[in-house]
Design a protein around this motif. Sequence first.
Motif, PDB file in Angstrom:
ATOM      1  N   PHE A  53      49.913  31.510  40.829  1.00  0.00           N
ATOM      2  CA  PHE A  53      49.781  30.510  41.892  1.00  0.00           C
ATOM      3  C   PHE A  53      50.672  29.308  41.600  1.00  0.00           C
ATOM      4  N   PHE A  54      50.737  28.891  40.344  1.00  0.00           N
ATOM      5  CA  PHE A  54      51.620  27.785  40.003  1.00  0.00           C
ATOM      6  C   PHE A  54      53.079  28.125  40.279  1.00  0.00           C
ATOM      7  N   ARG A  62      42.170  28.418  41.566  1.00  0.00           N
ATOM      8  CA  ARG A  62      41.232  29.223  40.755  1.00  0.00           C
ATOM      9  C   ARG A  62      41.686  29.182  39.300  1.00  0.00           C
ATOM     10  N   LEU A  63      40.730  29.368  38.394  1.00  0.00           N
ATOM     11  CA  LEU A  63      41.044  29.359  36.968  1.00  0.00           C
ATOM     12  C   LEU A  63      40.900  30.726  36.336  1.00  0.00           C
ATOM     13  N   VAL A  64      40.528  31.723  37.131  1.00  0.00           N
ATOM     14  CA  VAL A  64      40.407  33.097  36.637  1.00  0.00           C
ATOM     15  C   VAL A  64      41.037  34.033  37.662  1.00  0.00           C
ATOM     16  N   ASN A  65      41.164  35.299  37.281  1.00  0.00           N
ATOM     17  CA  ASN A  65      41.759  36.296  38.169  1.00  0.00           C
ATOM     18  C   ASN A  65      40.742  36.741  39.219  1.00  0.00           C
ATOM     19  N   THR A  66      40.875  36.219  40.424  1.00  0.00           N
ATOM     20  CA  THR A  66      40.044  36.666  41.536  1.00  0.00           C
ATOM     21  C   THR A  66      40.953  36.961  42.724  1.00  0.00           C
ATOM     22  N   LYS A 296      43.595  41.451  29.903  1.00  0.00           N
ATOM     23  CA  LYS A 296      43.847  40.682  31.112  1.00  0.00           C
ATOM     24  C   LYS A 296      45.273  40.911  31.580  1.00  0.00           C
ATOM     25  N   SER A 297      45.453  40.767  32.871  1.00  0.00           N
ATOM     26  CA  SER A 297      46.732  41.099  33.486  1.00  0.00           C
ATOM     27  C   SER A 297      47.836  40.153  33.052  1.00  0.00           C
TER      28      SER A 297
END
Length: 300
Positions: A53-54, A62-66, A296-297
């Motif tokens: 997103f950045f 968001r701060l996690v992968n959703t 994590k991705s």
Amino acid sequence: NGSPANPGQANDPFAVGYYTQADLAFFGNAAPAWTVGDRYFAGIMAETYPNRFFQHAAATDRLVNTTALSSLPTIWDRLAQAGLTGTYYYSDVPFLGLWGNKYEAIMQPFSQFLAAAGSGTLPAVAFVDPRFEDESSGTSNDDHPHADVRNGEAFLSQIYDAVRTSPNWSSTVLVINFDEWGGFFDHVPPPTAPIPAATVMAGDVDGRLGFRVPLLVISPFARRGFVSHETFDHTSILRMIEWRFNLPPLTVRDATANNLADVLDFGNPQLASPGFSVPAGPFGAVCGAAAVRPRKSESR
């Protein structure tokens, strides 16, 4: 914390492993030849999606992968408002799909990037993603575990050759980076930066950038064999785009980030570009079920 003797730990024997220059047919040749940065940080101390997103929006919601849909304004909006062309090229699943169908008109498959480069019709801004879905199989080309990194080398080499042989080459800057660091050790503490309003609402309280990730800048304007020590992050690329096309910033982050164009030398362009011998692959095979462990991705 983990080892074969402690299988209950969340680590593995390769957590602090590395590849040598000879192992990397593309990076091992391209990094010494072009401009690299040793203080390029991911956008936020968080997972893949927030950092992606950045890359597009100079903020994250968001701060996690959703997979919740986003309404954040992006660099693609700025380009469209200025009447400029921009295209997002994807290899399987487009990340811009997290904005619903908003950007459907500017999303094209990777094959179209190669075609546009070959015909000299690249847009003002192009973003190219590797495959995104097959990381756990071990056959992806994004350097994510459990992939064979030779596939990632081949993917980058294909992009490099398409750009440097394109009729657009004389006015092009190719930037290669990673969305985030993948959890491996780094001894350099990330700095802090101003926090965009949407990211404050998401729960970021300290503005800490993510750990360093590779940065490779390739262009007729790029210094050859040069290492930049200036501090950059994902929003520095957005700052360069905004500077180049006189676009307003998206958030406080790209407004205050160092401009990646600082590494370029516009007074001494050099059109010559070296070719590298990089095997095309594909390499590796599908991992067995017992070998697959969730991570994590992480994608370019």
